[in-house]
Write an enzyme that holds these catalytic residues in place. Structure first.
Site, mmCIF file in Angstrom:
data_model
loop_
_atom_site.group_PDB
_atom_site.id
_atom_site.type_symbol
_atom_site.label_atom_id
_atom_site.label_comp_id
_atom_site.label_asym_id
_atom_site.label_seq_id
_atom_site.Cartn_x
_atom_site.Cartn_y
_atom_site.Cartn_z
ATOM 1 N N SER A 188 0.825 -1.212 0.000
ATOM 2 C CA SER A 188 0.000 0.000 0.000
ATOM 3 C C SER A 188 0.859 1.262 0.000
ATOM 4 C CB SER A 188 -0.904 0.016 1.224
ATOM 5 O OG SER A 188 -1.725 -1.124 1.247
HETATM 6 N N1 SAH Z 1 -0.432 -5.147 3.948
HETATM 7 C C1 SAH Z 1 0.221 -5.525 2.730
HETATM 8 C C2 SAH Z 1 -0.673 -5.323 1.546
HETATM 9 C C3 SAH Z 1 -0.758 -6.581 0.786
HETATM 10 S S1 SAH Z 1 -1.943 -6.636 -0.522
HETATM 11 C C4 SAH Z 1 1.558 -4.796 2.584
HETATM 12 O O1 SAH Z 1 1.833 -3.877 3.373
HETATM 13 O O2 SAH Z 1 2.341 -5.162 1.724
HETATM 14 C C5 SAH Z 1 -3.122 -7.751 0.167
HETATM 15 C C6 SAH Z 1 -2.643 -9.139 0.480
HETATM 16 O O3 SAH Z 1 -3.780 -9.900 0.922
HETATM 17 C C7 SAH Z 1 -2.040 -9.908 -0.685
HETATM 18 O O4 SAH Z 1 -0.751 -10.309 -0.347
HETATM 19 C C8 SAH Z 1 -2.985 -11.106 -0.864
HETATM 20 O O5 SAH Z 1 -2.318 -12.284 -1.249
HETATM 21 C C9 SAH Z 1 -3.588 -11.240 0.533
HETATM 22 N N2 SAH Z 1 -4.862 -11.955 0.606
HETATM 23 C C10 SAH Z 1 -5.886 -11.936 -0.274
HETATM 24 N N3 SAH Z 1 -6.892 -12.713 0.145
HETATM 25 C C11 SAH Z 1 -6.497 -13.244 1.342
HETATM 26 C C12 SAH Z 1 -7.099 -14.144 2.279
HETATM 27 N N4 SAH Z 1 -8.315 -14.653 2.096
HETATM 28 N N5 SAH Z 1 -6.406 -14.453 3.401
HETATM 29 C C13 SAH Z 1 -5.165 -13.947 3.610
HETATM 30 N N6 SAH Z 1 -4.542 -13.104 2.756
HETATM 31 C C14 SAH Z 1 -5.204 -12.747 1.638
#
Ligand code: SAH
Length: 220
Positions: free
Chosen positions: A69
């Protein structure tokens, strides 16, 4: 590669400027959040060919179609979810692990779940090194939360849900807060929702529009 030769000093200068120009200027005031954003080396969490862009005012790709993000969104969500040094926090969507690190700077304990093992493994290597006593990680579907460790004082979801998973709300303490991007029906738009749990029930506040990758259901 030229792009990778950036000294620690330059990176620190960029990080401090990021906090002033992108975060303080846009109205984040919680001193603990600002200090966390000044401390966490965001450049360690982006892919190595993106170090030059680590402190830019933008989300960045982290592989597997996912993104880290924008710094302001990380700071704003952290402020809104209302942490103290005694908070026990659950994060869904570890991704790069950057948001996890910001939470770990402030809270007592951070539990984070990531669906994709390639991302989870990379984040684990960095976070185990920086916050071995504070962070615990799990690879799997975060929709069910982490029942063995519930309840949590704060829950942060960093992927967009079609609706708020009730299992997560159930794992929140009374007076706890959950922040989650929710996709509007038949639309690409998402709203960031802050849920507050009290002894009388749960109240919801819509904060602002956001753009997150989708929260997936189950393994795929
Ligand atoms: N907080 C992260 C943002 C990652 S983007 C950062 O600072 O980098 C969102 C993430 O959620 C992705 O890595 C994706 O794989 C994960 N995601 C999507 N669906 C999910 C689920 N059901 N359970 C766990 N993670 C999930």
């Amino acid at each position: 590669m030229a792009g990778q030769i950036v000294s620690d000093e330059v990176l620190t200068t960029r990080r401090l400027r990021m906090v002033e120009e992108q975060i303080v200027r846009r109205g984040v005031t919680d001193p603990a959040v600002l200090e966390a954003m000044r401390r966490v080396p965001r450049h360690l969490f982006v892919p190595s060919d993106m170090i030059e862009s680590a402190y830019d005012d933008t989300p960045l790709p982290i592989g597997c179609g996912q993104t880290i993000s924008q710094p302001y969104i990380v700071a704003s969500m952290t402020e809104q979810v209302g942490l103290t040094s005694s908070s026990k926090v659950l994060e869904i969507g570890t991704g790069s692990g950057y948001q996890t690190a910001v939470l770990a700077e402030i809270a007592r304990k951070v539990y984070s779940i990531e669906l994709l093992s390639a991302l989870a493994d990379r984040a684990e290597r960095i976070l185990n090194n920086l916050y071995p006593a504070t962070v615990r990680l799990q690879t799997g579907d975060g929709n069910d939360g982490w029942p063995e460790e519930a309840p949590f004082d704060a829950i942060m979801v960093t992927a967009a849900a079609d609706k708020i998973p009730s299992k997560l709300l159930n794992q929140l303490t009374v007076n706890g807060r959950m922040i989650i991007p929710v996709r509007l029906e038949r639309s690409d738009l998402q709203e960031l929702v802050l849920a507050r749990k009290t002894s009388k029930g749960v109240s919801y506040e819509v904060l602002y529009q956001v753009r997150f990758v989708p929260l997936k259901r189950g393994l795929h």
